[in-house]
Design a protein around this motif. Structure first.
Motif, PDB file in Angstrom:
ATOM      1  N   TRP A  90      -2.084  -1.258  -0.330  1.00  0.00           N
ATOM      2  CA  TRP A  90      -3.368  -1.398  -1.023  1.00  0.00           C
ATOM      3  C   TRP A  90      -3.179  -2.015  -2.402  1.00  0.00           C
ATOM      4  CZ3 TRP A  90      -7.749  -1.759   1.059  1.00  0.00           C
ATOM      5  CH2 TRP A  90      -8.896  -1.645   0.295  1.00  0.00           C
ATOM      6  N   MET A  91      -2.070  -1.670  -3.055  1.00  0.00           N
ATOM      7  CA  MET A  91      -1.775  -2.256  -4.354  1.00  0.00           C
ATOM      8  C   MET A  91      -1.557  -3.762  -4.217  1.00  0.00           C
ATOM      9  SD  MET A  91       1.113  -1.029  -7.037  1.00  0.00           S
ATOM     10  CE  MET A  91       2.448  -1.038  -5.877  1.00  0.00           C
ATOM     11  N   THR A 105      -4.956  -5.441  -3.373  1.00  0.00           N
ATOM     12  CA  THR A 105      -5.849  -5.545  -4.526  1.00  0.00           C
ATOM     13  C   THR A 105      -5.341  -6.561  -5.540  1.00  0.00           C
ATOM     14  OG1 THR A 105      -6.310  -3.227  -4.193  1.00  0.00           O
ATOM     15  CG2 THR A 105      -7.125  -4.183  -6.211  1.00  0.00           C
ATOM     16  N   TRP A 132       4.476   6.270  13.827  1.00  0.00           N
ATOM     17  CA  TRP A 132       3.899   5.079  13.195  1.00  0.00           C
ATOM     18  C   TRP A 132       2.713   5.422  12.313  1.00  0.00           C
ATOM     19  CZ3 TRP A 132       5.212   0.338  12.103  1.00  0.00           C
ATOM     20  CH2 TRP A 132       6.337  -0.189  12.752  1.00  0.00           C
ATOM     21  N   PHE A 164       1.977   6.601   4.764  1.00  0.00           N
ATOM     22  CA  PHE A 164       2.837   6.611   3.584  1.00  0.00           C
ATOM     23  C   PHE A 164       2.922   5.236   2.940  1.00  0.00           C
ATOM     24  CE2 PHE A 164       4.042  10.852   4.301  1.00  0.00           C
ATOM     25  CZ  PHE A 164       4.635  11.269   3.131  1.00  0.00           C
ATOM     26  N   PHE A 165       2.853   4.183   3.759  1.00  0.00           N
ATOM     27  CA  PHE A 165       2.979   2.853   3.187  1.00  0.00           C
ATOM     28  C   PHE A 165       1.647   2.355   2.621  1.00  0.00           C
ATOM     29  CE2 PHE A 165       3.230  -1.828   3.514  1.00  0.00           C
ATOM     30  CZ  PHE A 165       4.291  -2.001   2.646  1.00  0.00           C
ATOM     31  N   PHE A 166       0.539   2.978   3.049  1.00  0.00           N
ATOM     32  CA  PHE A 166      -0.774   2.443   2.705  1.00  0.00           C
ATOM     33  C   PHE A 166      -0.994   2.201   1.216  1.00  0.00           C
ATOM     34  CE2 PHE A 166      -5.151   3.099   1.394  1.00  0.00           C
ATOM     35  CZ  PHE A 166      -5.734   2.020   2.013  1.00  0.00           C
ATOM     36  N   PRO A 167      -0.668   3.165   0.312  1.00  0.00           N
ATOM     37  CA  PRO A 167      -0.909   2.892  -1.113  1.00  0.00           C
ATOM     38  C   PRO A 167      -0.212   1.632  -1.615  1.00  0.00           C
ATOM     39  CG  PRO A 167      -0.504   5.195  -0.803  1.00  0.00           C
ATOM     40  CD  PRO A 167      -0.227   4.547   0.519  1.00  0.00           C
ATOM     41  N   ILE A 168       1.018   1.383  -1.133  1.00  0.00           N
ATOM     42  CA  ILE A 168       1.732   0.182  -1.574  1.00  0.00           C
ATOM     43  C   ILE A 168       1.025  -1.057  -1.035  1.00  0.00           C
ATOM     44  CG2 ILE A 168       3.917  -1.057  -1.448  1.00  0.00           C
ATOM     45  CD1 ILE A 168       5.296   1.619  -1.252  1.00  0.00           C
ATOM     46  N   VAL A 171       2.183   8.228  10.615  1.00  0.00           N
ATOM     47  CA  VAL A 171       2.697   8.792   9.363  1.00  0.00           C
ATOM     48  C   VAL A 171       3.282   7.688   8.484  1.00  0.00           C
ATOM     49  CG1 VAL A 171       4.401  10.341   8.379  1.00  0.00           C
ATOM     50  CG2 VAL A 171       3.122  11.042  10.355  1.00  0.00           C
ATOM     51  N   ALA A 172       4.059   6.783   9.111  1.00  0.00           N
ATOM     52  CA  ALA A 172       4.681   5.705   8.339  1.00  0.00           C
ATOM     53  C   ALA A 172       3.624   4.832   7.686  1.00  0.00           C
ATOM     54  CB  ALA A 172       5.575   4.869   9.249  1.00  0.00           C
TER      55      ALA A 172
END
Lengths: 104, 313
Positions: A32-33, A36, A20, A26-30, A22-23
């Motif tokens: 965060w977009m 924002t 979880w 990996f999902f964090f930038p999306i 790692v998942a």
């Protein structure tokens, strides 16, 4: 017995947590977009509004009003659809021929 | 003879189209690379259209190799970016694929989250990373470093640990827009986007791994690492080769990320250099394109050999 016991504890606790983690990384930038996108232009660059701010849909309205958004979206959809359909149209018969009548 | 006719007819469109699509652009590129073809030439208006009379021989190649200082930098950068991205995606992909191969709570959702970066458009990916995450002032990178500095400074007032923390220097956030570091930014964002691809490929082939062999290995007392090294890795040899090949092909032509991250700051790879040339000097752009084709072939052959040798046996 020793090995199997070790495996069980890894499978039960460390694997879900690590998986979880790692998942989510990996999902964090999306995420965060998306996060924002609900901030105003000014708030987006202020550290004090990093996590807490009054969400607004202003950006979404601006995006469709100030730019020719729907035309560009339509272009993307047309190019991707037609490229896929055309490639399938040419590729499927060829693949069929290669698979069912193996020559050489 | 009639049973050969139908397959030939079915294959004909693909073969003819591919021949045209390969042959015409390649021969045009070759032709342009041997002539003077400059779009904005004021002194020589005859150079602004392609013609055999402007024959230059290998002049464009010499110009690209010796006079334009960016060529070797671009080649080096291309190989550096492609190599690093392939290395990190394969290593991360292997680790994560093995990690999520066994069922755990919510594995389906975790898998979807892991695959999601692959569906982000390259230009969106670049804007997102360079502006919102890696920016040294406004991005999370800058904010995190600033926060860390504040914490360290606030610890100075405490009696014993304060003297320890006062020895810590103030950290400067890395600026990923500088010429040297923007290649790292590209590597980070492309790795983030393409690791899901490696995970996807490795995950599907891990499903077909022989479980009885694994149980036998456990009974024989093999630890997790030697199981991975001697059973899983050989089993994954072909998927790894596929991932390496496909990524080498895709990342040699990386353009959107380079364009958005390093517009104007001098960091470029081969496609970007071709793009720069082609705004004016079509001859030099074509010569660079021929070099790029040669490089792509060398890389492909080299990688196939390397991966095949190391993992086939």
């Amino acid at each position: 017995m020793d090995i199997i016991a070790q495996k069980v504890s890894f499978g039960r606790f460390i694997r879900p947590i690590a998986g979880w983690l790692v998942a989510l990384i990996f999902f964090f930038p999306i995420f965060w977009m998306l996060f924002t996108s609900f901030k105003t232009d000014a708030d987006a660059v202020k550290p004090e509004y990093l996590f807490f701010f009054s969400p607004t849909l202003e950006n979404y309205f601006q995006m469709t009003e100030n730019y020719d958004y729907w035309r560009f979206a339509k272009n993307s959809i047309i190019t991707s659809t037609f490229a896929t359909v055309f490639a399938l149209f040419v590729g499927v018969p060829s693949a069929y021929a290669m698979a069912f009548t193996p020559g050489r | 003879m009639t049973d050969r006719l139908l397959p030939r007819l079915l294959q004909a469109p693909a073969v003819v189209l591919l021949l045209i699509w390969m042959f015409v652009p390649l021969s045009m590129t070759l032709f342009f690379s041997f002539i003077r073809y400059v779009l904005n030439s004021l002194r020589h208006p005859e150079w602004t259209y392609p013609s055999l009379e402007n024959w230059r021989g290998f002049g464009n190649y010499e110009y690209v190799l010796y006079k334009s200082k960016d060529f070797w930098f671009a080649v080096q950068n291309s190989i550096f970016i492609v190599g690093s991205v392939i290395f990190f995606t394969v290593v991360l992909g292997l680790a994560i694929a093995v990690l999520i191969n066994r069922p755990f709570l919510g594995r389906g959702i975790a898998r979807v989250l892991l695959i999601s970066p692959f569906f982000v458009m390259p230009s969106v990916n670049a804007v997102l990373w360079i502006n919102m995450i890696l920016d040294p002032v406004l991005g999370l990178n800058g904010l995190a470093v600033e926060g860390l500095n504040k914490i360290v400074i606030s610890l100075h007032d405490y009696p014993i640990i304060g003297s320890f923390f006062s020895l810590w220097p103030e950290i400067e956030p890395i600026s990923f827009r500088a010429t040297q570091t923007s290649a790292y930014a590209v590597i980070i964002m492309v790795t983030w986007q393409w690791t899901p691809f490696a995970i996807l490929i490795f995950m599907t082939s891990l499903q077909s791994e022989d479980q009885q062999q694994k149980e036998a290995a456990i009974l024989d007392g093999a630890n997790a690492w030697s199981q991975f090294r001697n059973l899983t890795l050989p089993h994954l040899a072909r998927p790894i080769a596929i991932v390496v090949m496909i990524q080498a092909i895709f990342h040699l032509s990386l353009y959107a990320e380079i364009e958005i991250v390093s517009r104007g700051n001098g960091n470029k790879n081969l496609p970007y250099l071709i793009g720069e040339f082609s705004s004016n000097n079509i001859g030099a752009a074509s010569a660079t394109g021929i070099f790029a084709v040669i490089l792509a072939n060398i890389v492909a052959i080299f990688l196939l050999r390397l991966v095949g040798k190391n993992l086939a046996d």
